[in-house]
Write an enzyme that holds these catalytic residues in place. Structure first.
Site, short mmCIF file in Angstrom:
data_model
loop_
_atom_site.label_atom_id
_atom_site.label_comp_id
_atom_site.label_asym_id
_atom_site.label_seq_id
_atom_site.Cartn_x
_atom_site.Cartn_y
_atom_site.Cartn_z
N SER A 124 73.84 -20.52 -19.06
CA SER A 124 72.76 -20.83 -18.80
C SER A 124 72.16 -21.85 -19.92
O SER A 124 71.60 -21.80 -20.90
CB SER A 124 71.57 -19.72 -18.84
N LEU A 125 72.40 -23.22 -19.63
CA LEU A 125 71.93 -24.26 -20.63
C LEU A 125 70.72 -24.76 -20.45
O LEU A 125 69.71 -24.52 -21.49
CB LEU A 125 73.15 -25.60 -20.25
N HIS A 126 70.31 -25.32 -19.19
CA HIS A 126 68.91 -25.50 -18.83
C HIS A 126 68.16 -26.61 -19.79
O HIS A 126 66.90 -26.89 -19.39
CB HIS A 126 67.80 -24.52 -19.07
N GLU A 142 67.44 -4.43 -9.93
CA GLU A 142 67.52 -4.97 -8.58
C GLU A 142 69.00 -5.48 -8.55
O GLU A 142 69.42 -6.06 -9.49
CB GLU A 142 66.44 -5.96 -8.28
N CYS A 150 64.85 -7.23 -20.40
CA CYS A 150 65.75 -8.34 -20.93
C CYS A 150 64.92 -8.71 -22.34
O CYS A 150 63.59 -8.91 -22.26
CB CYS A 150 65.95 -9.66 -20.31
N CYS A 153 74.85 -10.03 -6.58
CA CYS A 153 74.17 -10.43 -7.80
C CYS A 153 73.81 -8.99 -8.65
O CYS A 153 72.89 -8.36 -8.04
CB CYS A 153 73.03 -11.38 -7.62
N CYS A 206 61.62 -16.99 -16.87
CA CYS A 206 62.28 -15.99 -16.58
C CYS A 206 61.25 -14.63 -16.27
O CYS A 206 60.75 -14.39 -17.20
CB CYS A 206 63.54 -15.56 -17.00
N CYS A 263 63.39 -15.99 -22.17
CA CYS A 263 63.34 -17.21 -21.62
C CYS A 263 62.12 -17.55 -21.08
O CYS A 263 61.55 -16.79 -20.21
CB CYS A 263 64.64 -17.50 -20.92
N ASN A 266 62.21 -20.90 -9.42
CA ASN A 266 61.83 -20.14 -8.44
C ASN A 266 60.41 -19.65 -9.27
O ASN A 266 60.48 -18.97 -10.17
CB ASN A 266 62.59 -18.99 -8.27
N CYS A 291 66.72 -16.05 -7.65
CA CYS A 291 66.94 -16.03 -9.21
C CYS A 291 65.67 -16.00 -10.04
O CYS A 291 64.93 -17.05 -9.66
CB CYS A 291 67.48 -17.45 -9.72
N GLY A 343 68.67 -8.88 -17.01
CA GLY A 343 69.60 -8.33 -17.97
C GLY A 343 70.21 -9.56 -18.61
O GLY A 343 70.94 -10.46 -18.05
N GLU A 344 70.65 -9.48 -19.91
CA GLU A 344 71.77 -10.13 -20.72
C GLU A 344 73.10 -9.46 -20.68
O GLU A 344 72.91 -8.44 -21.60
CB GLU A 344 71.27 -10.67 -21.86
N SER A 357 77.31 -14.28 -16.23
CA SER A 357 76.44 -15.46 -16.67
C SER A 357 75.61 -14.97 -18.34
O SER A 357 75.31 -13.99 -17.99
CB SER A 357 75.34 -15.74 -15.69
N1 SAH Z 1 70.67 -13.16 -18.47
C1 SAH Z 1 71.83 -13.93 -17.87
C2 SAH Z 1 72.07 -13.83 -16.60
C3 SAH Z 1 70.71 -13.35 -15.66
S1 SAH Z 1 69.85 -14.52 -15.21
C4 SAH Z 1 71.54 -15.53 -18.21
O1 SAH Z 1 70.36 -15.70 -18.62
O2 SAH Z 1 72.26 -16.33 -17.77
C5 SAH Z 1 70.75 -15.52 -13.90
C6 SAH Z 1 70.38 -17.33 -13.91
O3 SAH Z 1 68.97 -17.35 -13.15
C7 SAH Z 1 70.13 -17.80 -15.19
O4 SAH Z 1 70.83 -19.18 -15.13
C8 SAH Z 1 68.60 -17.84 -15.69
O5 SAH Z 1 68.55 -18.77 -16.43
C9 SAH Z 1 68.51 -18.22 -14.20
N2 SAH Z 1 66.76 -17.86 -13.88
C10 SAH Z 1 66.26 -17.00 -14.52
N3 SAH Z 1 64.77 -17.34 -14.22
C11 SAH Z 1 64.82 -18.05 -13.26
C12 SAH Z 1 63.79 -18.70 -12.48
N4 SAH Z 1 62.38 -18.39 -12.39
N5 SAH Z 1 64.25 -19.68 -11.48
C13 SAH Z 1 65.40 -20.12 -11.32
N6 SAH Z 1 66.22 -19.73 -12.26
C14 SAH Z 1 66.01 -18.74 -13.10
FE1 SF4 Z 2 67.19 -12.53 -20.25
FE2 SF4 Z 2 68.58 -14.27 -18.91
FE3 SF4 Z 2 66.07 -14.03 -18.37
FE4 SF4 Z 2 66.61 -15.29 -20.43
S1 SF4 Z 2 67.02 -15.93 -18.32
S2 SF4 Z 2 65.27 -13.63 -20.32
S3 SF4 Z 2 68.57 -14.19 -20.81
S4 SF4 Z 2 67.77 -12.40 -18.03
#
Ligand code: SAH
Ligand code: SF4
Length: 384
Positions: free
Chosen positions: A233-235, A105, A125, A118, A132, A129, A312, A355, A179-180, A211
């Site tokens: 993406s620290l979180h 997408e 991926c 985006c 995600c 995480c 989300n 996201c 994807g990463e 990212s």
């Molecule tokens: N793989 C890369 C880029 C894609 S994700 C990465 O992880 O950085 C883009 C951003 O959306 C990242 O910061 C990811 O952690 C965040 N993200 C993923 N799932 C999410 C969700 N359900 N709600 C909010 N942010 C999310």
């Molecule tokens: Fe992959 Fe980024 Fe989602 Fe983590 S947040 S599973 S690295 S797409």
């Protein structure tokens, strides 16, 4: 020097090179291998990325002979749009079919004079995480450079903006789709080179952002070859919590990741670059004031701005989105500590374009509408 032109195998028809994904040096190499002058590369890049031409015969400043020769070995093949949805807030989302049948997408988010695209880098991926939806899909395959840059090409084409010159449809690109990106290194770097190249999209390096969840060795490599902006993406403010949310942290813990980010910034030619720290806020997991205080301490002296992303929701997850108050409290702690902090507003929610909601939506939407239909049926049966 590896050949860009596929060597012909008498057993199988020669596969054509997809010129859409070739960066400037690769295009020059391609024309050299064809025995042609390298300025042809510039002409073809402009035809594809400035004029949006996908038919070699329309490249009128190439002689007829050269066009014929090109048609024999090359093509311009954008990925295929399966569906397009427009949100009430102006966000547009495409589901794109890539070779072999996978779906990814792409989302365009207009915001005043800006429009951010985006872009996805992989089908699924592998990093899983915990919050995600793409991670829940597992990994299917890397996108080719043509499939990545093709998302920019298709977005512009869908507004008919190559031909009409209706201003710039895409002003910013974020590699934040599925994807990463650092696990698909070469293809992502080639595509980002095209995004920033004046012969292609000419977007400033500050407006093309990669990212990453923290693939440290690849980030170290990126510092040597790219000037794109960086988001990480620290979180979580500590390793124990980050290990649970972002499993790759067990391999490359926070201290290692932040050092690699700092090296990336230091390697850039312009000063004043900062890293965008992304922090997805999940109710009751990482959204408490003590997490904010710990984060403020962790990032002391780290050149960054912080982007908070309220979680989300998606069907396969039990995590919850924090309340507006919880987000404000978290934000305030960081602002009081002197950080620049933005909260990402959810866009395109009505079309699941936010996201982390970019799960194989076609499958999901069908399931949901099936569920909806059967619920309706059940209710009708009750009434009836
Ligand atoms: N793989 C890369 C880029 C894609 S994700 C990465 O992880 O950085 C883009 C951003 O959306 C990242 O910061 C990811 O952690 C965040 N993200 C993923 N799932 C999410 C969700 N359900 N709600 C909010 N942010 C999310
Ligand atoms: Fe992959 Fe980024 Fe989602 Fe983590 S947040 S599973 S690295 S797409």
């Amino acid at each position: 020097m590896t050949s860009i032109i596929a060597t012909s195998d008498p057993e199988s028809p020669q596969e054509r090179v997809n010129l859409l994904g070739l960066s400037r040096p690769q295009m020059e190499q391609f024309f050299q291998q064809l025995g042609e002058k390298t300025f042809r590369a510039q002409q073809v890049l402009k035809w594809i990325h400035h004029a949006g031409v996908s038919d070699i015969d329309q490249m009128t400043n190439l002689g007829k002979g050269l066009r014929e020769k090109l048609r024999g070995v090359a093509e311009i093949r954008p990925p295929e749009i399966v569906s397009q949805h427009d949100s009430s807030d102006g966000t547009r989302k495409w589901a794109i079919r890539v070779d072999g049948g996978g779906l990814v997408e792409t989302v365009l988010i207009p915001d005043g004079s800006r429009a951010t695209l985006c872009v996805s880098s992989q089908v699924g991926c592998s990093l899983d995480c915990s919050f995600c939806s793409t991670g829940k899909q597992g990994f299917q395959r890397d996108l080719s450079a043509a499939e990545i840059i093709g998302q920019v090409w298709l977005a512009i084409q869908s507004f008919d903006a190559f031909q009409s010159g209706k201003g710039r449809v895409v002003t910013n690109v974020v590699m934040m789709g599925m994807g990463e990106p650092l696990l698909n290194f070469d293809n992502v770097v080639s595509a980002m080179d095209l995004m920033m190249d004046d012969l292609a999209y000419g977007i400033s390096k500050r407006r093309v952002t990669l990212s990453t969840s923290g693939v440290v060795p690849a980030l170290d490599r990126l510092a040597k070859v790219s000037e794109a902006s960086l988001a990480v993406s620290l979180h979580a403010p500590n390793d124990a919590l980050r290990n649970q949310l972002v499993p790759i942290n067990r391999k490359y813990p926070i201290a290692m990741l932040l050092e690699s980010c700092r090296n990336y910034i230091d390697a850039q030619s312009d000063t004043k670059r900062v890293v965008t720290v992304e922090y997805t806020l999940i109710a009751g997991v990482n959204d408490q004031p003590q997490h904010a205080r710990e984060l403020a301490l962790l990032l002391q002296d780290f050149p960054c701005k912080i982007n908070l992303i309220p979680f989300n929701t998606f069907p396969q997850s039990d995590y919850r989105r924090p309340s507006g108050n919880a987000v404000s409290r978290f934000w305030q702690v960081l602002v009081d500590a002197g950080y620049i902090v933005t909260v990402r507003t959810t866009r395109g929610d009505d079309i699941d374009a936010a996201c982390g909601q970019l799960v194989g939506e076609v499958v999901d939407r069908t399931r949901r509408s099936e569920r909806y239909r059967s619920e309706l049926q059940a209710r009708e049966n009750q009434v009836g």
